[in-house]
Design an enzyme around this catalytic site. Structure first.
Site, PDB file in Angstrom:
ATOM      1  N   ASP A 552       0.676  -0.759  -0.036  1.00  0.00           N
ATOM      2  CA  ASP A 552       0.085   0.015   0.050  1.00  0.00           C
ATOM      3  C   ASP A 552       0.713   0.945   0.199  1.00  0.00           C
ATOM      4  O   ASP A 552       2.214   0.955   0.542  1.00  0.00           O
ATOM      5  CB  ASP A 552      -0.605  -0.225   1.506  1.00  0.00           C
ATOM      6  CG  ASP A 552      -1.969   1.342   1.206  1.00  0.00           C
ATOM      7  OD1 ASP A 552      -2.264   1.004   0.997  1.00  0.00           O
ATOM      8  OD2 ASP A 552      -1.478   1.896   2.180  1.00  0.00           O
ATOM      9  N   GLU A 605       0.732  -1.107  -5.016  1.00  0.00           N
ATOM     10  CA  GLU A 605       0.154   0.283  -5.554  1.00  0.00           C
ATOM     11  C   GLU A 605       1.532   1.556  -5.314  1.00  0.00           C
ATOM     12  O   GLU A 605       0.717   1.933  -4.505  1.00  0.00           O
ATOM     13  CB  GLU A 605      -0.812   0.277  -4.199  1.00  0.00           C
ATOM     14  CG  GLU A 605      -2.363   1.891  -4.504  1.00  0.00           C
ATOM     15  CD  GLU A 605      -2.490   1.915  -3.168  1.00  0.00           C
ATOM     16  OE1 GLU A 605      -3.391   3.332  -3.702  1.00  0.00           O
ATOM     17  OE2 GLU A 605      -1.324   2.095  -2.394  1.00  0.00           O
TER      18      GLU A 605
END
Length: 883
Positions: A552, A605
């Site tokens: 993330d 990401e």
């Protein structure tokens, strides 16, 4: 002080004045002394023992010559102990008197002669052999010219004021050096620190010695033993109970030198086996080893259910310059709650959860729990084959799930009975689980982690989570997990200023505070912090058999100026905006994971155009950086552009045609995943179907057409839960997907079921059509047929597998039927047939299809020697394969 002891004769002061003597005299005098001491015990006075030497000299010498070796045999010891016990009262008084008095050499000799033969209890006799007694006959050897050695004077076993104060204030770095059992002049000193205890008794075999209460929880005593016993126990009396336990301060460190060396270097790849709470057997005793990294702490103690959350009496020892503190606690096992009580540099205290805890309490409770896994894996076949084909050359369609809300109220084990069957029925190859690591606030969806090594306890135990992963693997479904190494929350019981100073976070406030989320960023330049995170990635892959980590917020890690204004950040050593520490960390993490866990994939990401996200770490790019080493990267650009296009009314789409085609300009710069994730269906962004223009029919048609376009586009696919059946409302972690839309009693149920049926068919055809995934990262696997038909809102392209077998994908994003639409095609395919048509009636469409095989005509079109004429349904995508 000298402890009270039982049975009789079990404790005497070991004061001595030793000088060398001849062996014959030694044996003779030792035997004489033993006989005298035995007689002294029988008559109840030690003074008479020294007065009877002359009358028994001849008999004693004969006995010494014949039975010297037998003096130490167990049978003799038992007989002696039995005799001593029979005269317990009298002997105890005599022993107490001898032990407490600072006596003359003659008295010391008498005291020492007793344990040499018969008057000592079982264990004490073994610790004081006859040789010692013989050495104490020196005063009688007047003719020996050798000088006398100093008299050994017993010392007080009580702690000095400095050690007491440091233990009471929680600032002692070496409690094992003063607590427990230690050899001292006069015997072995036993010391215990047990706040609130009424008494503490040492048990060594049959010997029991109650320690003196020194006040403030300290107890001490001196036992006349030659060496520290290999094993002893403590009887600790509290109000209404007595605890029979091993002494935690008699054990050597339970952490090896190699572990400490690797921790110091920041290279311990199995850090979870070295730090945290580890149930184990140590020096033959079962218990739990507690270790924690806290280099700035003045002291660390252990608090938990086993000591009423008062860590005062359980201080850990510092293991050198690594900053690691350790304590092995016997008798503590799986399921115990604990925290570390840390004394900060300023003397204040803080109670902290274990950063390495592998199990935690369910929020809002915050304690760590001692954990030992008992799960037996059944996914060996899955693990063996998962790495047989590289991920970027294999089918890879992902169903993203927030476990706590997928079907609210289900535990990990209940999810294991439902989720694998559902995902398998829809044909997804993988699930991606939003962060399952423990987090205090459910509204963070798991992206503000406090327990990096613990699956959230909201849904069960770590073994329950393993059971779910196991069930998914047995169903043939891979498991990806969102992983959050970028930042952590500021909760005062977790990582923030863990030991009183910035530790896991950067010490520079400009580098530590995350500007968007109110969290703290990890200090990627500190080797121990990098080690904590790299080992954490390995932990999930190795201990929980996770098949991939979606990392993330990578962009927030890579840039020093991320969400910061000028003046709020400092350039790197080269004057640039790149966070060189974060780059090095991501490279190390990826390289380590791929080396240790074959078949696992890491996914970034990353929302910028950083060069080389999926390039190998050893290959430098134009910017001079090696690749970050990820296996795949989320294509955020494609997601934003394509959703912008789809949100437009069809009449305006002609002016935004490039938003659907631009992705092919950079499609092969990285290995991409096309994500329609949770981030796109929350916070006012609306669900996927609700983003679409038009009435309900058109919205669903656009939704289906978009999914067909997405599954055919180069790259892997990811879809968030609820979007597979066109949920109209935004997702909420409080109630999850609107499953009631699929209730047959609901009037519009066929509309939603039709979209779900389409997802199932898209995945089925996708998995069985190598052209759609085998050359995802190879430009030769894609060709535009027509990419500039903006006025028609039509997109058509070919995908090829490794053998050159094509698939033709055509999307008509206008609301009109286009009859006889001519498209150029290869001339080596004799006929084409529809594999998928998103307008089919079974999906809720208008059923405008091409039911019969379509044969090419030898008419050049779109630069190709042959062409076909198709009927393009409105707001639909059609896939055609060679017939």
């Amino acid at each position: 002080m000298t402890p009270r002891t039982t049975p009789a004769g079990g404790s005497e002061a070991e004061s001595t004045a030793a000088q060398p003597v001849e062996k014959t005299s030694v044996a003779k005098r030792a035997t004489t002394r033993a006989a005298e001491a035995a007689e002294a015990v029988r008559k109840g006075t030690a003074k008479k023992a020294t007065a009877k030497v002359a009358g028994q000299k001849k008999a004693a010498a004969k006995k010494a010559a014949g039975k010297k070796a037998e003096a130490k045999k167990p049978a003799a010891e038992k007989a002696t102990a039995k005799k001593a016990t029979a005269k317990k009262g009298v002997a105890k008084k005599a022993v107490t008197k001898k032990a407490t008095a600072k006596t003359t050499a003659a008295k010391g000799t008498a005291a020492k002669s007793t344990p040499a033969k018969a008057a000592a209890p079982k264990k004490a006799a073994k610790k004081i052999p006859a040789q010692k007694a013989a050495q104490k006959k020196i005063p009688a050897q007047k003719a020996v010219p050798k000088p006398a050695e100093p008299v050994e004077v017993a010392v007080s076993p009580a702690l000095d004021a400095v050690d007491r104060d440091r233990l009471l204030t929680g600032t002692h770095h070496a409690p094992h050096s003063v607590l427990g059992a230690h050899p001292v002049p006069g015997g072995v000193a036993f010391r215990a620190f047990r706040p609130f205890a009424l008494s503490v008794t040492v048990v060594v075999g049959n010997l029991r010695a109650e320690l003196h209460d020194d006040g403030e929880g300290f107890f001490s005593g001196l036992l006349p033993l030659r060496e520290v016993p290999a094993g002893y126990r403590l009887l600790v009396a509290y109000e209404g109970s007595v605890q029979d336990t091993e002494d935690a301060y008699r054990f050597l460190p339970a952490l090896g030198e190699l572990d400490l060396h690797l921790i110091g270097e920041g290279r311990h790849e199995e850090l979870w086996r070295a730090l945290g709470a580890e149930p184990m057997t140590h020096q033959g005793v079962t218990g739990t080893r507690f270790t924690v990294w806290a280099p700035n702490a003045r002291g660390v103690s252990l608090a938990g259910t086993f000591n009423f959350w008062d860590g005062t009496g359980y201080p850990l020892r510092s293991l050198g310059g690594t900053g690691v503190w350790e304590l092995f606690v016997p008798g503590i096992g799986e399921g115990e709650l604990y925290k570390f009580e840390i004394t900060r540099p300023d003397g204040s205290k803080t109670l902290r959860a274990d950063p390495m805890a592998r199990r935690t309490e369910a929020p809002p409770n915050t304690s760590s729990i001692v954990y030992a896994s008992e799960h037996e894996w059944g996914d060996a076949a899955w693990l063996e084959r998962r790495g047989s084909v590289p991920v970027h050359e294999a089918p890879f369609s992902v169903y993203e799930v927030h476990l706590a809300s997928w079907r609210p109220g289900l535990t990990y084990r209940q999810l294991a009975e439902q989720l694998p069957a559902y995902v398998k029925d829809l044909g997804f190859t993988h699930v991606e689980l939003m962060p399952v690591a423990e987090h205090p606030f459910g509204g963070s969806w798991g992206y503000q982690v406090t327990g990096f090594y613990a699956p959230t306890a909201r849904l069960g135990t770590p073994d329950d989570f393993k059971y779910l992963v196991d069930a998914l693997h047995r169903a043939g479904i891979g498991v990806l997990m969102d992983w959050v190494p970028a930042h952590f929350p500021r909760d005062d019981w977790a990582l923030a200023e863990f030991d009183g100073r910035p530790l896991y976070e950067h010490e520079d406030p400009l580098r530590s505070a995350h500007p968007d989320w109110g969290t703290l960023e990890f200090d990627f330049g500190r080797r121990e912090v990098r080690n904590f995170l790299v080992a954490n990635a390995l932990y999930w892959c190795e201990e929980f058999h996770i098949d991939g980590l979606r990392v993330d917020a990578v962009a927030s890690m890579l840039y020093l100026d991320y969400s910061r204004e000028p003046g709020q950040w400092v350039p790197n050593e080269h004057g640039g905006r790149e966070n060189l520490d974060a780059v090095a960390f991501l490279q190390e993490m990826n390289a380590t994971v791929y080396r240790r866990v074959p078949g696992v994939v890491t996914i970034a990401e990353e929302s910028t155009a950083w060069d080389g996200v999926t390039r190998p770490t050893h290959v430098s790019g134009p910017g001079g950086f090696g690749g970050l080493g990820f296996g795949l990267k989320w294509n955020m650009g494609w997601m934003h552009d394509s959703l912008e296009y789809m949100a437009k009314e069809p009449v305006h789409r002609r002016y935004h045609h490039d938003e659907m085609t631009f992705s092919m300009v950079y499609a092969y710069s990285e290995n991409y995943v096309l994500p329609i994730s949770h981030d796109e269906v929350v916070h006012g962004k609306r669900s996927l179907v609700s983003k679409m223009p038009g009435d309900w029919w058109q919205q669903r048609a656009n939704h289906r057409a978009y999914l067909g376009f997405m599954w055919a586009h180069p790259g892997k696919q990811l879809l968030f839960m609820g979007q597979e059946f066109a949920q109209g409302a935004e997702w909420s972690e409080a109630h999850g997907p609107d499953w009631w839309l699929l209730d047959p009693a609901y009037g519009a149920e066929p509309d939603h079921r039709g979209v779900r049926d389409l997802i199932r068919d898209l995945n089925t055809v996708y998995r069985h059509t190598p052209a759609l995934w085998q050359r995802d990262t190879d430009p030769s696997g894609f060709q535009w047929v027509v990419g500039d038909a903006a006025d028609d809102n039509v997109f058509a392209f070919l995908r090829y597998d490794a053998e050159g077998v094509p698939l033709l994908a055509v999307s008509n994003m206008s609301p009109v039927v286009r009859d006889e639409y001519r498209l150029g095609v290869p001339d080596d395919v004799p006929a084409w047939h529809e594999a998928v048509n998103t307008d089919a009636a079974k999906y809720g469409g208008g059923d405008v299809t091409n039911p019969d095989p379509v044969k090419p005509e030898p008419q050049n079109w779109h630069g190709r020697p042959a062409s076909i004429r198709l009927t393009l349904p409105p707001l639909a995508t059609v896939w055609l394969r060679p017939a």
